[in-house]
Scaffold this motif. Sequence first.
Motif: not given
Length: 199
Positions: A47, A81, A83, A89, A92
């Motif tokens: 990311q 972030a 996950f 994801l 974020q």
Amino acid sequence: RTVAQLARGGELAVDAAGNVFVARVAGPTLTVDKYDPSFSPRCRVTQPVLAGSTIKAIAGDPSGAVMVGLAALPDGRVTVARFTAGCALASQRWVSGEAVAIDGDQPIVAWNDRGTLQITRFAATGAIVWTQAFAGSAAITAMTVDPSHQVLFGGEAVNADSARSVLAGGAPARLLHVYGPTETTTFATFHPVDEVPET
């Protein structure tokens, strides 16, 4: 004993199920690898993050998801972030800050705002749970969360209104004022703060 070696290095977290997460930053990219309890690779995600970011916090949760907090001090912002268990994801966010810690699925961000120490807890959704302000400037380099919900604070003279507002706004299990001369490296004395009388 060594049970596994991960050649690339990074910051490490283990969740309650024994899954292992390794996060690292190279340039403007965050990479998170997930391993099962036997250290077999499960998944990897990358990311983009702010240039100059460093990892300040990483924590797995019971769902198999992982949250990573990063600070980009030259930029004056932190990134949080999250996950999913499958390394997708989930969210974020970038917010102003100098330090970040993770408590369960809630990030806590701190920064010095023109001489006032600000600490904000965010829900997993990004909504603000609470914000506290403490008078007096501070250089923030790191922050951690105590699972027993004790809060330690220190420095020079304390603003009584700031301590009073912490007790009134959902007091921690223990609020401790700490002090220590430079020679002790951290602190040498503490005082429990149960109430702050009006003057």
